[in-house]
Scaffold this motif. Structure first.
Motif, PDB file in Angstrom:
ATOM      1  N   PHE A   1       0.840  -1.182   0.000  1.00 18.07           N
ATOM      2  CA  PHE A   1       0.000   0.000   0.000  1.00 18.07           C
ATOM      3  C   PHE A   1       0.886   1.246   0.000  1.00 18.07           C
ATOM      4  N   TYR A   2       0.436   2.295  -0.733  1.00 20.17           N
ATOM      5  CA  TYR A   2       1.150   3.570  -0.792  1.00 20.17           C
ATOM      6  C   TYR A   2       0.264   4.658  -0.229  1.00 20.17           C
ATOM      7  N   ASP A   3       0.792   5.413   0.773  1.00 16.87           N
ATOM      8  CA  ASP A   3       0.073   6.538   1.373  1.00 16.87           C
ATOM      9  C   ASP A   3       0.616   7.822   0.775  1.00 16.87           C
ATOM     10  N   SER A   4      -0.231   8.456  -0.040  1.00 21.27           N
ATOM     11  CA  SER A   4       0.220   9.672  -0.734  1.00 21.27           C
ATOM     12  C   SER A   4       0.354  10.868   0.213  1.00 21.27           C
ATOM     13  N   THR A   5      -0.417  10.862   1.312  1.00 13.92           N
ATOM     14  CA  THR A   5      -0.329  12.002   2.237  1.00 13.92           C
ATOM     15  C   THR A   5       0.970  11.977   3.020  1.00 13.92           C
ATOM     16  N   ARG A   6       1.393  10.797   3.434  1.00 15.50           N
ATOM     17  CA  ARG A   6       2.640  10.688   4.199  1.00 15.50           C
ATOM     18  C   ARG A   6       3.807  10.197   3.356  1.00 15.50           C
ATOM     19  N   ASN A   7       3.510   9.873   2.102  1.00 14.61           N
ATOM     20  CA  ASN A   7       4.546   9.401   1.184  1.00 14.61           C
ATOM     21  C   ASN A   7       5.285   8.200   1.782  1.00 14.61           C
ATOM     22  N   SER A   8       4.484   7.199   2.253  1.00 14.20           N
ATOM     23  CA  SER A   8       5.054   6.009   2.893  1.00 14.20           C
ATOM     24  C   SER A   8       4.442   4.762   2.265  1.00 14.20           C
ATOM     25  N   TYR A   9       5.096   3.647   2.504  1.00 14.71           N
ATOM     26  CA  TYR A   9       4.682   2.352   1.947  1.00 14.71           C
ATOM     27  C   TYR A   9       4.518   1.358   3.103  1.00 14.71           C
ATOM     28  N   ARG A  10       3.494   0.502   2.959  1.00 14.05           N
ATOM     29  CA  ARG A  10       3.248  -0.529   3.964  1.00 14.05           C
ATOM     30  C   ARG A  10       2.917  -1.853   3.268  1.00 14.05           C
ATOM     31  N   ILE A  11       3.258  -2.969   3.955  1.00 15.44           N
ATOM     32  CA  ILE A  11       2.831  -4.309   3.546  1.00 15.44           C
ATOM     33  C   ILE A  11       1.733  -4.741   4.508  1.00 15.44           C
ATOM     34  N   ILE A  12       0.567  -5.048   3.956  1.00 12.34           N
ATOM     35  CA  ILE A  12      -0.605  -5.358   4.771  1.00 12.34           C
ATOM     36  C   ILE A  12      -1.186  -6.687   4.300  1.00 12.34           C
ATOM     37  N   SER A  13      -1.591  -7.523   5.287  1.00 11.82           N
ATOM     38  CA  SER A  13      -2.261  -8.782   4.987  1.00 11.82           C
ATOM     39  C   SER A  13      -3.301  -9.027   6.075  1.00 11.82           C
TER      40      SER A  13
ATOM     41  N   ILE B   1       7.469  -0.013   5.462  1.00  9.61           N
ATOM     42  CA  ILE B   1       8.778  -0.272   4.856  1.00  9.61           C
ATOM     43  C   ILE B   1       9.675   0.942   5.051  1.00  9.61           C
ATOM     44  N   THR B   2      10.881   0.678   5.548  1.00  8.85           N
ATOM     45  CA  THR B   2      11.897   1.709   5.728  1.00  8.85           C
ATOM     46  C   THR B   2      13.103   1.378   4.857  1.00  8.85           C
ATOM     47  N   PRO B   3      13.944   2.391   4.591  1.00 10.81           N
ATOM     48  CA  PRO B   3      15.118   2.126   3.741  1.00 10.81           C
ATOM     49  C   PRO B   3      16.107   1.143   4.357  1.00 10.81           C
ATOM     50  N   ASN B   4      16.014   0.925   5.660  1.00  6.79           N
ATOM     51  CA  ASN B   4      16.975   0.022   6.311  1.00  6.79           C
ATOM     52  C   ASN B   4      16.554  -1.446   6.219  1.00  6.79           C
ATOM     53  N   MET B   5      15.324  -1.715   5.783  1.00  3.26           N
ATOM     54  CA  MET B   5      14.845  -3.095   5.712  1.00  3.26           C
ATOM     55  C   MET B   5      15.464  -3.832   4.534  1.00  3.26           C
ATOM     56  N   THR B   6      15.536  -5.177   4.702  1.00  7.74           N
ATOM     57  CA  THR B   6      16.086  -6.028   3.643  1.00  7.74           C
ATOM     58  C   THR B   6      15.229  -7.281   3.538  1.00  7.74           C
ATOM     59  N   PHE B   7      14.820  -7.602   2.314  1.00  6.36           N
ATOM     60  CA  PHE B   7      14.068  -8.828   2.061  1.00  6.36           C
ATOM     61  C   PHE B   7      15.056  -9.902   1.597  1.00  6.36           C
TER      62      PHE B   7
ATOM     63  N   LYS C   1      13.391   5.414   0.453  1.00  3.52           N
ATOM     64  CA  LYS C   1      14.649   6.124   0.673  1.00  3.52           C
ATOM     65  C   LYS C   1      14.642   7.471  -0.027  1.00  3.52           C
ATOM     66  N   LEU C   2      14.126   7.504  -1.262  1.00  4.01           N
ATOM     67  CA  LEU C   2      14.057   8.762  -2.012  1.00  4.01           C
ATOM     68  C   LEU C   2      13.125   9.748  -1.320  1.00  4.01           C
ATOM     69  N   ALA C   3      11.990   9.239  -0.805  1.00  5.32           N
ATOM     70  CA  ALA C   3      11.059  10.125  -0.107  1.00  5.32           C
ATOM     71  C   ALA C   3      11.681  10.682   1.167  1.00  5.32           C
ATOM     72  N   ARG C   4      12.451   9.847   1.875  1.00  4.91           N
ATOM     73  CA  ARG C   4      13.122  10.332   3.083  1.00  4.91           C
ATOM     74  C   ARG C   4      14.145  11.402   2.738  1.00  4.91           C
ATOM     75  N   ASP C   5      14.916  11.210   1.661  1.00  7.08           N
ATOM     76  CA  ASP C   5      15.916  12.215   1.263  1.00  7.08           C
ATOM     77  C   ASP C   5      15.244  13.532   0.888  1.00  7.08           C
ATOM     78  N   ARG C   6      14.110  13.435   0.163  1.00  9.90           N
ATOM     79  CA  ARG C   6      13.411  14.672  -0.225  1.00  9.90           C
ATOM     80  C   ARG C   6      12.888  15.420   0.990  1.00  9.90           C
ATOM     81  N   SER C   7      12.349  14.676   1.945  1.00 13.29           N
ATOM     82  CA  SER C   7      11.829  15.347   3.147  1.00 13.29           C
ATOM     83  C   SER C   7      12.956  16.013   3.920  1.00 13.29           C
TER      84      SER C   7
END
Length: 361
Positions: free
Chosen positions: A44-56, A68-74, A118-124
């Motif tokens: 899921f993408y939240d346009s207001t907070r410019n964040s991403y989540r995995i939901i089930s 999801i944060t830039p520090n996570m690794t799959f 990561k790009l959204a965090r850098d822009r903020s």
């Protein structure tokens, strides 16, 4: 309870199906299944907070809500299984896919979303730095313009020297007001979402309490079932003992049946023998008559035998007498032969004398 409020602008950007697992919090090694079957897993993408989540969601239960944060690794641990750690949720999620292609697509999407986060965090961060720089510049320019007006002292000079700075400050203030208004709006949204999350947590707490009550109920049911199971086991052991006794009785009955068959066979043999004896009994009178005649014959034979024995004794006496006579005759014959030999010797001598006389003559 939906993890995505209806007023939110979050939209699914990627959806797949997989079996969901979580790491065991006690051992941190074993996987605990979070769903009984394959469920829908979405980005899921939240346009207001410019964040991403995995939901089930599995029915009414949220099993994955991971930002999801830039520090996570799959990480792919096998051809159909992957995992990632969520420090905020203090757990590790694992997904089992039906095929390797679906796992690869999910991993590629994870990397893409991670780069976007990561790009959204850098822009903020750039916006925050720019806003702080503008604030510092406006703070420095305001005193200089004041000093210029105080030194020059005329309105024309103030207008000529302070006009561009004031316009710049005004534009910056407008931007800050817009950012503040947007922040207020975001704060209200976050407060609303926080309230929703609190309500969700309250519902989850209620559900947890109900689950605890149901767990106690099931524990009691389990204890009752265990007792019933123990009773059934004891009954089964008793039945097994009875079955063993029945089997022994069957073996004894089988032995008795075999013995009965043997006795029946012997009885049949005895009946045959009795029948033979009966047949023989029918000829007993004939045998008796024959036996009487044989007895008479035997008596006659015994009488003859006695006569013969008397004759034999007489003959033996005669034989003894004859032997005695023969002995005497042998003795007499020997004596005669001795006398005869003497006579023969005498005749021989006489003859030799005669012969000698004849030669002399």
């Amino acid at each position: 309870i939906s993890p995505v409020p209806p007023y939110s602008r979050e939209q699914p950007i990627f959806t797949t199906r997989a079996h969901v697992f979580q790491i065991d919090p006690s051992t941190k090694k074993n996987w605990v299944p979070a769903s009984k079957q394959a469920v829908t897993v979405s980005y899921f993408y939240d346009s207001t907070r410019n964040s991403y989540r995995i939901i089930s969601v599995d029915g009414a239960k949220v099993i994955i809500n991971s930002t999801i944060t830039p520090n996570m690794t799959f990480t792919k641990t096998s051809q159909k299984f992957g995992q990632w750690a969520d420090s905020r949720a203090n757990t590790v999620f694992g997904l089992g896919f039906p095929s390797e292609q679906q796992l690869t697509k999910f991993a590629e999407k994870f990397q893409e979303v991670k780069e976007a986060a990561k790009l959204a965090r850098d822009r903020s961060q750039e916006k925050i730095e720019t806003s702080s720089n503008h604030s510092q510049e406006s703070g420095r320019e305001t005193p200089s313009s004041t000093r210029a007006s105080s030194v020059n002292g005329t309105d024309d000079e103030k207008a000529s020297h302070g006009g561009p700075a004031e316009a710049h400050l005004k534009s910056e203030n407008d931007k800050l007001k817009i950012a503040l208004a947007q922040s207020s709006t975001n704060v209200k949204k976050w407060e609303t979402e926080l309230q929703t999350l609190r309500e969700s947590n309250a519902r989850l707490s209620t559900a947890l309490q109900e689950s605890a009550a149901s767990i106690e109920h099931w524990k009691k049911q389990f204890s009752a079932c265990k007792e019933e199971n123990d009773q059934l086991r004891s009954k089964i052991e008793e039945l097994e003992e009875q079955c063993n006794e029945i089997n022994k009785e069957k073996e004894r009955n089988a032995q008795l049946s075999r013995r009965l068959q043997e006795l029946e066979t012997e009885l049949q043999d005895k009946e045959l023998e009795l029948e033979e004896l009966r047949k023989q009994g029918e000829i007993i009178p004939e045998l008796m008559s024959e036996c009487e005649s044989v007895s008479e014959q035997l008596q006659a034979a015994e009488k003859k035998n006695k006569d013969l024995e008397e004759k034999v004794r007489t003959l033996r006496t005669e034989v003894e007498e004859n032997k005695h006579r023969q002995t005497n005759l042998k003795t007499e014959l020997k004596n005669f032969l001795d006398v005869l030999d003497g006579k023969i010797d005498e005749l021989h001598d006489f003859r030799q004398g005669l012969s000698k006389l004849g030669v002399d003559n």
